[in-house]
Write an enzyme that holds these catalytic residues in place. Structure first.
Site, PDB file in Angstrom:
ATOM      1  N   GLU A  60       4.093  54.278 -40.732  1.00 49.32           N
ATOM      2  CA  GLU A  60       3.833  52.840 -40.828  1.00 49.32           C
ATOM      3  C   GLU A  60       4.203  52.323 -42.210  1.00 49.32           C
ATOM      4  O   GLU A  60       4.753  51.240 -42.352  1.00 49.32           O
ATOM      5  CB  GLU A  60       2.355  52.546 -40.536  1.00 49.32           C
ATOM      6  CG  GLU A  60       2.039  51.064 -40.313  1.00 49.32           C
ATOM      7  CD  GLU A  60       1.661  50.289 -41.575  1.00 49.32           C
ATOM      8  OE1 GLU A  60       1.574  49.062 -41.498  1.00 49.32           O
ATOM      9  OE2 GLU A  60       1.473  50.913 -42.657  1.00 49.32           O
ATOM     10  N   GLU A  61       3.900  53.119 -43.214  1.00 57.88           N
ATOM     11  CA  GLU A  61       4.076  52.669 -44.602  1.00 57.88           C
ATOM     12  C   GLU A  61       5.540  52.576 -45.026  1.00 57.88           C
ATOM     13  O   GLU A  61       5.841  52.100 -46.109  1.00 57.88           O
ATOM     14  CB  GLU A  61       3.309  53.593 -45.565  1.00 57.88           C
ATOM     15  CG  GLU A  61       1.794  53.611 -45.367  1.00 57.88           C
ATOM     16  CD  GLU A  61       1.105  52.304 -45.744  1.00 57.88           C
ATOM     17  OE1 GLU A  61       1.803  51.351 -46.127  1.00 57.88           O
ATOM     18  OE2 GLU A  61      -0.123  52.248 -45.619  1.00 57.88           O
TER      19      GLU A  61
HETATM   20 CO    CO Z   1      -1.952  50.324 -43.558  1.00 56.83          CO
END
Ligand code: CO
Length: 346
Positions: free
Chosen positions: A199-200
């Site tokens: 996600e990052e």
């Molecule tokens: Co986050």
């Protein structure tokens, strides 16, 4: 405390194996299926009393960190960032490298070696290195490999007034919430729990998981910025610690489904759960990717406020976490059989 174990384990984007194994161990006895897809997303299915709308509850398990990109003759290690970290927070931090968790310190030229003009500028990542105490490149390469992931070493502790400090609270707090939900008794309808990867570095895992599951709706659980600190004016606070789970209307990645947000607000009010609306529209979440999968997916985001995210240490309020569990719990108990349509949109 489960959050301590999650916070202290490693899982930099693309290297989520350790955190995934811990989560899998925690949830396996309580779910019908648990599978890891090719990207590394952990997808579990929780059986309900019957089948309803296809719901995925999503939380990312990766954290920001660093990766080994080279070695100096001296044995010092060069590194790059993985995800959004401010260069200025890196110097002097204690880190662990690779599966063997080799300890090291992020070093840079000491103050007495810097010229006066250098002292006024912040040190750039190119001028930093990691020192593992190796005397030569050969010695360093025995312990650390090119491409090994690097994460901060930060002890998780309960502090102050119902608060806790630790690293990677974004988003180990989301993982803790979803794990607690999956451990509960059966809900009216079956649903998927998804612990996403990467996600990052741009919400890369969530899209693939959503494509596979074909959800009718998605709820994303996050640890989000709390900027309720002295130098920020009130309207810039985004969220405030201790005021309950935050609901997103819009961020840089998604405009959430109004019907779902209304529903969550109503449930919070009816059940005496404090909540807040997340202010500020920057940054994104997995919801941005999921909402645009296939023919579109009604999506909402519930976040636990965390101060100093993407830093070696952050702070959250444990009551906010408990209230987030409560809100997701009542959401699952009251989910409309038909899911959410485009009511209120046209
Ligand atoms: Co986050």
């Amino acid at each position: 405390m489960l959050l301590k174990t999650l916070s202290e384990s490693s899982g930099v984007s693309g290297g989520e194996q350790e955190i995934r194994n811990i989560i899998r161990q925690q949830v396996s006895p309580h779910v019908e299926e648990a599978e890891t897809d090719v990207l590394g997303n952990l997808i579990v299915r929780k059986k309900g009393e019957k089948e309803g709308p296809t719901l995925m509850i999503v939380t990312h398990m990766d954290e920001v960190g660093m990766i080994v990109v080279g070695f100096e003759k001296s044995g010092l290690i060069k590194f790059s960032k993985v995800g959004g970290i401010d260069d200025r927070v890196l110097v002097s931090k204690v880190v662990q490298i690779g599966p063997q968790k080799i300890p090291g310190v992020i070093g840079a030229k000491a103050i007495h070696l810097q010229k006066p003009e250098e002292r006024k500028k912040s040190i750039k990542i190119d001028d930093m290195y990691i020192d593992i105490g190796a005397g030569s490149r050969e010695e360093a390469e025995k312990k650390v490999k090119l491409g090994d992931y690097i994460s901060f070493i930060t002890r998780f502790e309960e502090i102050g007034d119902h608060c806790a400090k630790g690293k990677a609270l974004d988003n180990r707090v989301g993982c803790a919430v979803l794990i607690e939900i999956l451990k509960k008794q059966n809900y009216p309808y079956s649903f998927y729990g998804v612990f996403t990867v990467q996600e990052e570095v741009g919400m890369r895992g969530a899209g693939a998981a959503a494509y596979r599951i074909k959800p009718d709706l998605a709820l994303v659980v996050e640890g989000t910025t709390a900027a309720d600190v002295v130098e920020v004016k009130k309207e810039g606070h985004v969220t405030t610690l201790g005021k309950g789970p935050a609901l997103t209307i819009m961020d840089a990645s998604v405009i959430t489904h109004r019907g779902m947000v209304q529903f969550l607000k109503k449930l919070a009010e009816q059940n005496g759960i404090p909540y807040q609306i997340r202010r500020f529209t920057g940054a994104g979440t997995d919801a941005g990717r999921i909402a645009l999968t296939r023919e579109g997916v009604p999506s909402a985001v519930v976040s636990v406020p965390c101060r100093y995210i993407h830093n070696p240490a952050g702070i959250l309020n444990l009551k906010d976490m408990e209230n987030t569990v409560k809100l997701v719990d009542v959401f699952l108990k009251n989910l409309p059989e038909g899911g959410f349509n485009n009511e209120g949109i046209d």
